[in-house]
Each structure stands twice: as C-alpha cells, then as structure tokens.
Write a protein that holds these residues in place. Structure first.
Motif, PDB file in Angstrom:
ATOM      1  N   ASP A 134       0.818  -1.201   0.000  1.00 30.86           N
ATOM      2  CA  ASP A 134       0.000   0.000   0.000  1.00 30.86           C
ATOM      3  C   ASP A 134       0.856   1.258   0.000  1.00 30.86           C
ATOM      4  N   ASP A 135       2.128   1.132   0.343  1.00 30.42           N
ATOM      5  CA  ASP A 135       2.998   2.294   0.450  1.00 30.42           C
ATOM      6  C   ASP A 135       3.715   2.624  -0.855  1.00 30.42           C
ATOM      7  N   TYR A 136       3.718   1.722  -1.802  1.00 30.61           N
ATOM      8  CA  TYR A 136       4.375   1.968  -3.081  1.00 30.61           C
ATOM      9  C   TYR A 136       3.794   1.027  -4.128  1.00 30.61           C
ATOM     10  N   LYS A 137       4.086   1.330  -5.382  1.00 27.95           N
ATOM     11  CA  LYS A 137       3.679   0.454  -6.465  1.00 27.95           C
ATOM     12  C   LYS A 137       4.852  -0.438  -6.853  1.00 27.95           C
ATOM     13  N   ARG A 138       4.573  -1.703  -7.107  1.00 32.53           N
ATOM     14  CA  ARG A 138       5.573  -2.621  -7.649  1.00 32.53           C
ATOM     15  C   ARG A 138       4.963  -3.254  -8.883  1.00 32.53           C
ATOM     16  N   ALA A 139       5.556  -2.996 -10.035  1.00 28.99           N
ATOM     17  CA  ALA A 139       4.948  -3.454 -11.277  1.00 28.99           C
ATOM     18  C   ALA A 139       6.012  -3.611 -12.349  1.00 28.99           C
ATOM     19  N   THR A 140       5.646  -4.288 -13.417  1.00 26.24           N
ATOM     20  CA  THR A 140       6.500  -4.450 -14.587  1.00 26.24           C
ATOM     21  C   THR A 140       5.762  -3.930 -15.811  1.00 26.24           C
ATOM     22  N   ILE A 141       6.473  -3.177 -16.655  1.00 27.62           N
ATOM     23  CA  ILE A 141       5.911  -2.688 -17.911  1.00 27.62           C
ATOM     24  C   ILE A 141       6.602  -3.426 -19.050  1.00 27.62           C
ATOM     25  N   CYS A 142       5.814  -4.033 -19.925  1.00 27.09           N
ATOM     26  CA  CYS A 142       6.328  -4.741 -21.095  1.00 27.09           C
ATOM     27  C   CYS A 142       6.203  -3.820 -22.305  1.00 27.09           C
ATOM     28  N   ILE A 143       7.333  -3.551 -22.968  1.00 30.71           N
ATOM     29  CA  ILE A 143       7.438  -2.497 -23.968  1.00 30.71           C
ATOM     30  C   ILE A 143       7.687  -3.102 -25.349  1.00 30.71           C
ATOM     31  N   SER A 144       7.071  -2.506 -26.367  1.00 35.59           N
ATOM     32  CA  SER A 144       7.301  -2.903 -27.754  1.00 35.59           C
ATOM     33  C   SER A 144       8.396  -2.057 -28.385  1.00 35.59           C
ATOM     34  N   SER A 145       9.100  -2.638 -29.356  1.00 42.21           N
ATOM     35  CA  SER A 145      10.189  -1.928 -30.026  1.00 42.21           C
ATOM     36  C   SER A 145       9.968  -1.786 -31.534  1.00 42.21           C
ATOM     37  N   GLN A 146       9.007  -2.520 -32.080  1.00 44.67           N
ATOM     38  CA  GLN A 146       8.692  -2.433 -33.492  1.00 44.67           C
ATOM     39  C   GLN A 146       7.182  -2.569 -33.677  1.00 44.67           C
ATOM     40  N   ALA A 173      10.527   4.827 -25.462  1.00 42.11           N
ATOM     41  CA  ALA A 173      10.511   5.373 -24.099  1.00 42.11           C
ATOM     42  C   ALA A 173       9.170   6.020 -23.784  1.00 42.11           C
ATOM     43  N   GLY A 174       8.499   6.539 -24.817  1.00 38.93           N
ATOM     44  CA  GLY A 174       7.209   7.183 -24.600  1.00 38.93           C
ATOM     45  C   GLY A 174       6.139   6.236 -24.107  1.00 38.93           C
ATOM     46  N   GLN A 175       6.218   4.957 -24.496  1.00 38.34           N
ATOM     47  CA  GLN A 175       5.272   3.977 -23.942  1.00 38.34           C
ATOM     48  C   GLN A 175       5.388   3.926 -22.429  1.00 38.34           C
ATOM     49  N   VAL A 176       6.627   3.949 -21.949  1.00 39.66           N
ATOM     50  CA  VAL A 176       6.867   3.905 -20.506  1.00 39.66           C
ATOM     51  C   VAL A 176       6.283   5.146 -19.846  1.00 39.66           C
ATOM     52  N   ALA A 177       6.576   6.323 -20.409  1.00 39.92           N
ATOM     53  CA  ALA A 177       6.096   7.571 -19.817  1.00 39.92           C
ATOM     54  C   ALA A 177       4.572   7.599 -19.765  1.00 39.92           C
ATOM     55  N   ALA A 178       3.925   7.165 -20.841  1.00 39.26           N
ATOM     56  CA  ALA A 178       2.465   7.196 -20.880  1.00 39.26           C
ATOM     57  C   ALA A 178       1.857   6.274 -19.826  1.00 39.26           C
ATOM     58  N   VAL A 179       2.448   5.088 -19.645  1.00 40.99           N
ATOM     59  CA  VAL A 179       1.918   4.144 -18.654  1.00 40.99           C
ATOM     60  C   VAL A 179       2.224   4.624 -17.237  1.00 40.99           C
ATOM     61  N   LEU A 180       3.419   5.171 -17.022  1.00 39.61           N
ATOM     62  CA  LEU A 180       3.746   5.718 -15.699  1.00 39.61           C
ATOM     63  C   LEU A 180       2.783   6.841 -15.334  1.00 39.61           C
ATOM     64  N   ASN A 181       2.453   7.687 -16.301  1.00 36.13           N
ATOM     65  CA  ASN A 181       1.501   8.770 -16.034  1.00 36.13           C
ATOM     66  C   ASN A 181       0.123   8.219 -15.709  1.00 36.13           C
ATOM     67  N   ARG A 182      -0.293   7.203 -16.431  1.00 36.06           N
ATOM     68  CA  ARG A 182      -1.614   6.621 -16.173  1.00 36.06           C
ATOM     69  C   ARG A 182      -1.721   6.120 -14.736  1.00 36.06           C
ATOM     70  N   HIS A 183      -0.647   5.535 -14.227  1.00 33.09           N
ATOM     71  CA  HIS A 183      -0.685   4.948 -12.885  1.00 33.09           C
ATOM     72  C   HIS A 183      -0.066   5.857 -11.825  1.00 33.09           C
ATOM     73  N   LYS A 184       0.242   7.103 -12.224  1.00 31.85           N
ATOM     74  CA  LYS A 184       0.778   8.092 -11.278  1.00 31.85           C
ATOM     75  C   LYS A 184       1.979   7.541 -10.502  1.00 31.85           C
TER      76      LYS A 184
END
Length: 396
Positions: A134-146, A173-184
C-alpha cells in the motif's frame, strides 16, 4: 528525434519533442533565440516530470510555448487508445503513434516473476516480497520496439503481423512515460521494472532501442538493473550489446535444446545456430551476481520432454559452471489458429525439477493477462486501423 524543422517554412507538420536529446533541444532553443537553460527546462519537463502537453510546461514562458506550438511542436507522447483489464489486474494497452500506427504495451502489477534468480534487487523483491504494497507500487511494464515483428517465431501471435516499421527512441521510451503517467508512478519511490519483450525484436532496431534505454536511465531515472531486454538471438546485436557501458539485463529466447527443434519453431536459427549464440552470450560482461536469462516456451510434445531438459543442461554447462545462467520456463500461451498445445502440468514439473537437479536455476514464469491476450507471445494489435477515439475501458 527527427531533424529540427525550419521555422521559416509556413507548412509545418507535427513534430514530437519527446525523444529529443538535450543537445537537440539546445539547438532548437538557439534557433529560437532562447538561452541554453530553456533547453534544460524543457528536457526536465519532458522526461523527469513527464509533462504531457506544451501548455502544461509552466517553467517555459507562455510566449515560448506558443512559438513552439505554432511551429508544429508537441510533446508527442504515444496515446493510450484502448485498455483491456484482466481479472489478475494486468492491463494491455493499444498504443497509437503520431502516424496512426499501433503497438501493444502491458502493465503487470506485482510483476510476473521473470526477475527471480537473476541476481539483482528486482529479483530480491520478486523472491521476498514485503507486505507494504500500500505504500508503493511494484509493477513491470512490457514495452514494444517495433510495429509487428520480422522474426516469425511460429508460436507467437505477433509474428502473424509481419513487420510494419521500427519505433523511434521517443516512441519506445514514450510507452513507458504514458503508462507511468496513467498509474501516477513516482520514479525513485515506486518499484518499476521494464522488460523489452513486447512486439518486435529489439536487436533488429538496435540504435533506437539503445537510445531509448539512455533516455530511460538518464533523465527518466530508471536504473538499468531494473530493465531486461529479450532477443530471439540476433548475433550482431548481442555482440554490440556486449560493448555497451549502460545496458539492461540480457534475456535470450532459446525455446529449444537443439538446432533441429529450434529451427522448426524459430526459423532465425538457420542464420545463427545455438552454438554461435552461446559463444556470443558468453562474451557479454555480467555485473556481480548477474545471470543471463534463457527463456524457454514449453510446447506440448515438442520441446518439453526429459531428453530436452538433459540437452539443455549439457548446452549450458559452461555458463552453469560459472553460475551465469538461469532459465525462465514459460508455459505456451494459446492463440487462434496456432498448431501447438500446452504441456501437461506434470511435464512442466518434471522438466523444471530435472533442470534444477542438473544445477540450473529454473523458474516457471507466471502467466499474466491470458484472458485479454496480454501474456507472452499473445500481443497482436487488437485493432488494425483504430479510429481517432479517446481511451476506452474494455471490461473483459
């Protein structure tokens, strides 16, 4: 970033800033008659703050923001066009780029166990989770390259798309930024792992992939030790990767214990066989305690029998002797019109035990998002030609 547009040209096209280096942004500010510190402000807004639009970058004067917009510049983060949510909390996003092309990106809260045994802090968190989630998020983001993939692995749905084009560093890198923003997500506080295991072969888009890594490790402050790149075995890419000073952890999709079986399911084996791959992999310098991950998709009756496990033990004997290898076993994730079936739970258990008895750390990767086609090998661009609509939540 593409070449800076000519501000005197009355016909301008949208030009994303996300993906530009500090040097490129400094050149842009010089062209606009701005002091160099404006480039640094823009750089921090794009990457450290992940500001989604120019009008929200309040560290820049309003007149400068207007000038940039009038010249066709945008922040240019990829758009999360659709999301599907699994019963296990996994989210799969259809991500649209500026030209309308789409890829898929996946958010896995808690991860999928893929880091276990690789000798890093991420592995420690996977193996010994705490109770303060509850004190932090722990997650993995799977990113596409093509957009799509050219490798044509027979068990993977992405292969059916073929290859459309490479993604740019900003799109990766923008995929990461967009998902990080979605989950704050708060980078530095929340525990986020990145895996370059989505659509595409990263080492066939090597320069853009590594430029994206530099953005992620640099201004976006995500440690390289929290990143893993998966390759199907692109030999020149592995050789170049070995010389990088900043690099993610390495995972190799092996998926067979001999060349005959591997070639039947991974045609790329005709170009680079297993022996050549292992030789190149052994030359990659590893960090203290780090292990190379070999991914092994278990296909019922094809590569999941005891003799295959014994062949794997023999194949990896040199890396195993130096404690430099681990295996992630992945039970095949089904897809329509695919001529494979899952192995039996008994065969999976026997296979894992045989590897472990042979001295190889072997882990069964937890499938995430199977019900929404978000698991390994299931990414397939849900919409081929998505309409320009806002994010739609799909309850599945």
């Amino acid at each position: 970033m593409n070449e800076i547009i000519n501000l005197s040209n009355p016909i301008v096209e949208a030009q994303p800033l996300f993906g530009a280096s500090l040097q490129e942004l400094t050149g842009l500010m010089e062209n606009l008659g701005q002091p160099p510190y404006r480039a640094r402000q823009l750089y921090e807004a794009l990457y450290a703050q992940r500001t989604p639009s120019l009008d929200q970058i309040t560290t820049l004067p309003a007149t400068l923001r207007t000038t940039l917009s009038s010249a066709g510049y945008t922040v240019g983060l990829p758009e999360l066009l659709q999301t599907a949510r699994s019963i296990d909390g996994t989210e799969r996003y259809l991500v649209r780029m500026a030209d309308g092309e789409t890829v898929e990106t996946v958010w896995m809260p808690g991860g999928d166990g893929g880091e276990r045994g690789d000798g890093t802090q991420a592995a420690e968190e996977e193996e010994h989770p705490t109770h303060d989630d509850d004190d932090y998020k722990r997650a993995t983001i799977c990113i596409s390259s093509q957009v799509g993939c050219a490798v044509n692995c027979q068990f993977c749905l992405t292969a059916k798309l073929g290859i459309r084009r490479n993604l740019t560093p900003g799109e990766i890198a923008g995929q990461v930024a967009a998902v990080l923003n979605r989950h704050k997500v708060e980078v530095g506080r929340d525990r986020i792992n990145l895996v370059f295991m989505g659509m595409g072969e990263p080492f066939l888009n090597y320069a853009a992939f590594m430029d994206a890594v530099r953005l992620l490790t640099g201004p976006m402050s995500i440690p390289e030790s929290r990143m893993t790149v998966s390759t199907s075995g692109i030999l020149p890419g592995i050789q170049q990767f070995a010389s990088e000073t900043i690099r993610p952890k390495l995972a190799v999709s092996l998926n067979a214990s001999n060349d005959v079986v591997r070639e039947s399911i991974m045609p790329i084996t005709r170009k680079w066989n297993i022996a050549a791959l292992l030789e190149a992999i052994s030359a990659v310098p590893l960090r203290p305690r780090e292990r190379v991950t070999f991914e092994y998709v278990l296909l019922g009756g094809i590569n999941d029998q005891r003799q295959h496990a014994d062949e794997l033990i023999a194949l990896l004997k040199n890396l195993r002797a130096k404690s430099q290898a681990k295996i992630n076993l992945i039970v095949w994730n089904s897809g329509p019109d695919m001529p494979f079936h899952e192995p039996t739970p008994q065969d999976v258990g026997i296979f894992q035990k045989r590897l472990r008895d042979g001295g190889i750390p072997a882990f069964i990767r937890k499938p995430r998002g199977r019900d929404i086609y978000a698991a390994c090998g299931q990414l397939k661009r849900t919409l081929e030609s998505p309409p320009p609509t806002p994010l739609v939540e799909i309850a599945l």
